[in-house]
Enzyme design. Structure first.
Site, PDB file in Angstrom:
ATOM      1  N   SER A   1       0.532  -1.243  -0.265  1.00 55.98           N
ATOM      2  CA  SER A   1      -0.420   0.349   0.481  1.00 55.98           C
ATOM      3  C   SER A   1       0.938   1.037   0.211  1.00 55.98           C
ATOM      4  O   SER A   1       0.525   1.845  -0.249  1.00 55.98           O
ATOM      5  CB  SER A   1      -0.894   0.099   1.072  1.00 55.98           C
ATOM      6  OG  SER A   1      -0.120   0.128   2.758  1.00 55.98           O
TER       7      SER A   1
ATOM      8  N   HIS B   1      -5.878  -4.226  -0.879  1.00 53.81           N
ATOM      9  CA  HIS B   1      -6.202  -3.160  -2.295  1.00 53.81           C
ATOM     10  C   HIS B   1      -5.419  -3.827  -3.998  1.00 53.81           C
ATOM     11  O   HIS B   1      -5.218  -2.801  -4.712  1.00 53.81           O
ATOM     12  CB  HIS B   1      -4.671  -2.347  -1.948  1.00 53.81           C
ATOM     13  CG  HIS B   1      -4.376  -1.281  -0.993  1.00 53.81           C
ATOM     14  ND1 HIS B   1      -4.303  -0.702  -1.046  1.00 53.81           N
ATOM     15  CD2 HIS B   1      -3.719  -1.656   0.244  1.00 53.81           C
ATOM     16  CE1 HIS B   1      -4.949  -0.106  -0.038  1.00 53.81           C
ATOM     17  NE2 HIS B   1      -3.934  -0.594   1.013  1.00 53.81           N
TER      18      HIS B   1
ATOM     19  N   LYS C   1     -13.102  -1.934   1.525  1.00 53.53           N
ATOM     20  CA  LYS C   1     -12.064  -0.342   0.711  1.00 53.53           C
ATOM     21  C   LYS C   1     -12.689  -0.689  -0.550  1.00 53.53           C
ATOM     22  O   LYS C   1     -13.590  -0.166  -0.816  1.00 53.53           O
ATOM     23  CB  LYS C   1     -10.878  -0.806   0.212  1.00 53.53           C
ATOM     24  CG  LYS C   1      -9.847  -0.688   1.782  1.00 53.53           C
ATOM     25  CD  LYS C   1      -8.423  -1.104   1.586  1.00 53.53           C
ATOM     26  CE  LYS C   1      -7.992  -0.943   2.801  1.00 53.53           C
ATOM     27  NZ  LYS C   1      -6.756  -1.865   2.940  1.00 53.53           N
TER      28      LYS C   1
END
Ligand code: PLP
Length: 401
Positions: A189, A217, A248
């Site tokens: 990240s 991610h 997310k």
């Protein structure tokens, strides 16, 4: 309160916090008074372009997702007041677990309150002291904590260094490991680095090792259908363990999951402590997550737009003279190197209507301070162009470009 002999403890706590302030490591929280979106309203009433959310697909406030949450509230209630195995499993939970498995190319899944819990409860039930876990040195904190809770021997390879991974696998074999598990973030990240899973899979196979990845991610947008790092790298359907978040790209509320072979998920349901001893995921989140998967399986429009935005922003910010970490991920590290400058740049950008955050030691190595921009499918060209103009102005003022 009367004086007591616990006073030294509270004095100690205050001085720890003071130490953080003095070291410049104290984190403040900026208050937002709007939903998450391309722009957000801050507590002082200003509307600013948001370039620091994990809202990759813009689903955090998507009307169909919000409506699905409302619908699940109406049909399945607000909460279940139970862990899964007592009276906390609804039809929605079973459906979402099966749908996540299909989306990720695995056999089954189980839900957690957070991906932090998925990683925290992953290793200890599956591996013991006869076994080995081989972990990238930059893996997420929750993976590190999960591994700490497990008795398996630990091997750390240098970040993204396949020769060092191979060295660790040889060492684990020499140490007599029964089972070996390689575990890596699909995407890291701080840099937006995408793990070379095709090569890692090949190396793991050559050493008879399992492979697990954390897709926080990546799930929802990496790869042609947005299935994740394994799809992008051509090893879809070939990963033993996948952990990820609903917090997310996949909607942005909260919740996590582990996905993999049936027998593994079955054992985790019996033994994984954050699954057994923590409340079930709320029905509104589960219902909304199902709507997210519907959207993403029906069309790749959102991940395609995110890819366009990423390409556009990366090219333009580099052309403006900024030094960025090259790559293709919507995380775009804009390198400032100096911690004070990074904070000044973030502060100036906020004045200019762009919300970004500076990252510096110890979150990133010393001398590697940066602004981490995160793009979203919810950004229109006009947002990106306004942000780019602000970056150019602030960058010139601070002598960065
Ligand atoms: C955000 C993140 C997590 C934690 O996810 P939550 O669902 O918020 O607990 C775990 N691993 C990685 C790599 C992450 O980026």
């Amino acid at each position: 309160m009367p004086p007591s002999n616990t006073d030294p403890f509270y004095e100690h706590v205050r001085s720890e916090v003071q130490g953080l302030r003095e070291a410049g490591l104290y984190k403040t929280e900026r208050v937002i008074v709007s939903p998450q979106g391309a722009t957000v309203r801050t507590a002082d009433g200003r509307e600013v372009i948001n370039l620091c959310a994990n809202n990759y697909l813009g689903l955090s406030s998507h009307p169909q997702v919000v409506e699905a949450a409302h619908e699940a509230l109406r049909t399945h209630g607000y909460g279940l007041s139970s862990v899964r195995f007592i009276c906390g499993t609804q039809d929605l939970h079973k459906t979402l677990e099966a749908r996540l498995a299909r989306f990720l190319g695995t056999e089954d899944s189980l839900l957690y309150a957070a991906a932090f819990d998925a990683n925290g409860g992953l290793f200890e039930p599956l591996l013991g002291e006869a076994d080995a876990i081989i972990s990238d040195e930059l893996n997420h904190a929750s993976i590190i904590d999960g591994i700490r809770l497990c008795k398996a021997r630990r091997y750390r390879y240098r970040h993204n260094d396949l020769a060092d991974l191979e060295r660790c696998l040889q060492q684990a074999a020499a140490d007599g490991a029964r089972f070996k598990l390689v575990f890596t973030d699909g995407v890291f990240s701080m840099d937006g680095t995408i793990a070379r899973l095709d090569e890692i899979r090949r190396i793991a196979d050559a050493h008879g090792a399992l492979l697990g990845i954390d897709e926080c991610h990546a799930s929802g947008f990496l790869g042609p259908r947005g299935r994740g790092t394994h799809e992008l790298r051509g090893v879809f359907g070939q990963i033993d363990l996948i952990t990820g978040t609903l917090g997310k790209a996949l909607g942005g509320a909260s919740g996590g999951f582990t996905s993999g072979r049936k027998e593994v998920i079955e054992l985790l349901r019996q033994r994984s402590r954050p699954y057994l001893f923590s409340n079930t995921v709320a029905p509104s989140i589960v219902g909304a997550s199902l709507a997210v998967l519907d959207l993403l399986e029906r069309s790749t429009a959102l991940r395609d737009k995110l890819e366009d935005n990423t390409r556009y922003f990366r090219a333009a910010i580099a052309a403006a003279g900024f030094d960025i970490k090259p790559g293709e991920h919507p995380i775009v590290p804009i390198m400032v190197y100096d911690a004070v400058k990074a904070q000044q740049l973030a502060a100036r950008l906020l004045e200019l209507g762009v919300y970004v955050v500076g990252f510096f030691f110890p979150v990133v190595p010393k001398g590697q301070a940066r602004i981490r921009v995160q793009l979203s499918a919810v950004h229109e060209r006009e947002h990106l162009d306004r942000a780019l103009a602000a970056f150019a102005q602030a960058g010139r003022e601070l002598g960065l470009i």
